[in-house]
Design a protein around this motif. Structure first.
Motif, PDB file in Angstrom:
ATOM      1  N   GLY A   9       0.822  -1.202   0.000  1.00 20.07           N
ATOM      2  CA  GLY A   9       0.000   0.000   0.000  1.00 20.07           C
ATOM      3  C   GLY A   9       0.858   1.255   0.000  1.00 20.07           C
ATOM      4  O   GLY A   9       2.077   1.212   0.184  1.00 20.07           O
ATOM      5  N   LEU A  18      -0.582   0.832  -8.224  1.00 17.72           N
ATOM      6  CA  LEU A  18       0.004   0.195  -7.046  1.00 17.72           C
ATOM      7  C   LEU A  18      -0.134  -1.307  -7.203  1.00 17.72           C
ATOM      8  O   LEU A  18      -1.062  -1.789  -7.864  1.00 17.72           O
ATOM      9  N   LEU A  20      -0.388  -4.602  -4.768  1.00 18.10           N
ATOM     10  CA  LEU A  20      -0.536  -5.152  -3.428  1.00 18.10           C
ATOM     11  C   LEU A  20      -0.184  -6.627  -3.439  1.00 18.10           C
ATOM     12  O   LEU A  20      -0.488  -7.334  -4.398  1.00 18.10           O
ATOM     13  N   THR A  90      -9.449   4.884  -2.473  1.00 18.59           N
ATOM     14  CA  THR A  90      -8.794   5.050  -1.176  1.00 18.59           C
ATOM     15  C   THR A  90      -9.477   4.187  -0.119  1.00 18.59           C
ATOM     16  O   THR A  90     -10.683   4.293   0.085  1.00 18.59           O
ATOM     17  N   VAL A 119      -4.247   2.181   1.205  1.00 15.40           N
ATOM     18  CA  VAL A 119      -4.063   2.774  -0.117  1.00 15.40           C
ATOM     19  C   VAL A 119      -4.736   4.134  -0.105  1.00 15.40           C
ATOM     20  O   VAL A 119      -5.925   4.232   0.213  1.00 15.40           O
TER      21      VAL A 119
END
Length: 123
Positions: A9, A18, A20, A90, A119
C-alpha cells in the motif's frame, strides 16, 4: 494455521498504479483468496478474488478492467495489480481466504484475514 500478510500500500496520485501483495503461510491455504475494502453501509466490500490454483478470477464492477488479481506460486502470494487508480479507491485493503465454494463475494464467507494495507489516492 493459515496466516495472511498484506503489503504494497501507499500514497499515490490519481491514474497511478500500485501493486498489493498477500503472502500466505501455513497449509492448506484454502480454495479461494479475496481482496476486500471497507465501503459505506458495508463492513467490507468485495474487490477481487481468485482460486488458489489461479484458474478462475472475479472482479467487482467498480474495479473491472483496472485491477488484476493473480498468483505468484513461487512466493505463495496473491497479487492485486491496481491501475488507473481513482480517489474513490482510497481504503484499507484486506486479503482473506475462504474454503467455501459459494458466496465468495461476501466477507462473511471468509475465515482468515490479513491486517490490511492502506491505499490513499489523491486527485
Amino acid at each position: 494455521q493459515v496466516q495472511l500478510v498484506e503489503s504494497g500500500g501507499g500514497d499515490v496520485q490519481a491514474v497511478c498504479s500500485l501493486r498489493l501483495s498477500c503472502a500466505a503461510s501455513g497449509r492448506p491455504v484454502g480454495t479461494y483468496m479475496g481482496w476486500f475494502r471497507p465501503a459505506p453501509g458495508k463492513s467490507r466490500e468485495f474487490v477481487a478474488g481468485i482460486t488458489w490454483g489461479g484458474t478462475m478470477s472475479d472482479y467487482a464492477e467498480t474495479v473491472n478492467a483496472r485491477f488484476t488479481i493473480s498468483r505468484d506460486y513461487a512466493k505463495n502470494t496473491v497479487i492485486l495489480q491496481m491501475n488507473s487508480l481513482k480517489p474513490e479507491d482510497t481504503a484499507v485493503y484486506f486479503c482473506a481466504r475462504t474454503t467455501k465454494a459459494y458466496g465468495r463475494r461476501s466477507a462473511s464467507a471468509y475465515d482468515v484475514w490479513g491486517q490490511g494495507t492502506q491505499v490513499t489516492v489523491s486527485s
